[in-house]
Design a protein around this motif. Sequence first.
Motif, mmCIF file in Angstrom:
data_model
loop_
_atom_site.group_PDB
_atom_site.id
_atom_site.type_symbol
_atom_site.label_atom_id
_atom_site.label_comp_id
_atom_site.label_asym_id
_atom_site.label_seq_id
_atom_site.Cartn_x
_atom_site.Cartn_y
_atom_site.Cartn_z
ATOM 1 N N TYR A 208 0.832 -1.200 0.000
ATOM 2 C CA TYR A 208 0.000 0.000 0.000
ATOM 3 C C TYR A 208 0.871 1.256 0.000
ATOM 4 O O TYR A 208 1.999 1.229 0.477
ATOM 5 C CB TYR A 208 -0.890 0.054 1.260
ATOM 6 C CG TYR A 208 -1.918 -1.044 1.335
ATOM 7 C CD1 TYR A 208 -3.173 -0.856 0.786
ATOM 8 C CD2 TYR A 208 -1.640 -2.243 1.971
ATOM 9 C CE1 TYR A 208 -4.133 -1.847 0.871
ATOM 10 C CE2 TYR A 208 -2.590 -3.236 2.059
ATOM 11 C CZ TYR A 208 -3.830 -3.039 1.505
ATOM 12 O OH TYR A 208 -4.781 -4.018 1.578
ATOM 13 N N VAL A 209 0.306 2.355 -0.481
ATOM 14 C CA VAL A 209 0.936 3.671 -0.375
ATOM 15 C C VAL A 209 0.208 4.412 0.738
ATOM 16 O O VAL A 209 -1.023 4.490 0.743
ATOM 17 C CB VAL A 209 0.833 4.466 -1.699
ATOM 18 C CG1 VAL A 209 1.335 5.880 -1.506
ATOM 19 C CG2 VAL A 209 1.589 3.762 -2.800
ATOM 20 N N THR A 210 0.968 4.937 1.698
ATOM 21 C CA THR A 210 0.374 5.659 2.825
ATOM 22 C C THR A 210 -0.219 6.985 2.347
ATOM 23 O O THR A 210 0.395 7.709 1.570
ATOM 24 C CB THR A 210 1.443 5.934 3.896
ATOM 25 O OG1 THR A 210 1.981 4.693 4.336
ATOM 26 C CG2 THR A 210 0.852 6.674 5.088
ATOM 27 N N THR A 211 -1.421 7.287 2.835
ATOM 28 C CA THR A 211 -2.070 8.561 2.522
ATOM 29 C C THR A 211 -2.264 9.334 3.818
ATOM 30 O O THR A 211 -2.275 8.754 4.902
ATOM 31 C CB THR A 211 -3.438 8.354 1.841
ATOM 32 O OG1 THR A 211 -4.271 7.595 2.704
ATOM 33 C CG2 THR A 211 -3.285 7.647 0.512
ATOM 34 N N LYS A 212 -2.395 10.656 3.692
ATOM 35 C CA LYS A 212 -2.649 11.460 4.884
ATOM 36 C C LYS A 212 -3.822 12.394 4.621
ATOM 37 O O LYS A 212 -4.042 12.843 3.494
ATOM 38 C CB LYS A 212 -1.415 12.235 5.330
ATOM 39 C CG LYS A 212 -0.973 13.338 4.415
ATOM 40 C CD LYS A 212 0.255 14.030 5.004
ATOM 41 C CE LYS A 212 0.692 15.188 4.124
ATOM 42 N NZ LYS A 212 1.837 15.886 4.695
ATOM 43 N N LYS A 213 -4.569 12.658 5.697
ATOM 44 C CA LYS A 213 -5.743 13.512 5.603
ATOM 45 C C LYS A 213 -5.605 14.616 6.649
ATOM 46 O O LYS A 213 -5.259 14.357 7.804
ATOM 47 C CB LYS A 213 -7.005 12.692 5.874
ATOM 48 C CG LYS A 213 -8.278 13.489 5.809
ATOM 49 C CD LYS A 213 -9.480 12.602 6.103
ATOM 50 C CE LYS A 213 -10.747 13.418 6.075
ATOM 51 N NZ LYS A 213 -11.911 12.616 6.434
ATOM 52 N N LEU A 214 -5.867 15.855 6.237
ATOM 53 C CA LEU A 214 -5.773 16.991 7.145
ATOM 54 C C LEU A 214 -6.946 16.957 8.124
ATOM 55 O O LEU A 214 -8.104 16.927 7.715
ATOM 56 C CB LEU A 214 -5.795 18.303 6.354
ATOM 57 C CG LEU A 214 -5.698 19.590 7.165
ATOM 58 C CD1 LEU A 214 -4.358 19.682 7.872
ATOM 59 C CD2 LEU A 214 -5.911 20.785 6.263
#
Length: 99
Positions: A82-88
């Motif tokens: 998986y590719v890590t995602t970030k959410k504000l």
Amino acid sequence: MRKVLLTLIAAAGAVSFAGTADAKWYKKEVDERGAKCYLVEYVPSTYKYNTRGKLVQHESTSWEGDIVDGNHIYHRRNPAVYVTTKKLVEQDHYTLVPC
């Protein structure tokens, strides 16, 4: 021992309350305009990270080795990628804390 300690504490408390009350005077600077004091504090952005953000490759199994007498063959598990995602979650900002 505990009873003796409690008795001494109670006696000290009674003696401190038995004293005469004295009025104390003090001077305090008051701002007539009603100004208030604040400390400026910077709060950085907060993000929520998802380690299972975008799927790159599904989980799989594989066989490794050469099928010849005396050789070893391995059955391996290949975990998903998986590719890590970030959410504000919260934008950075300044806040005023009363003094």
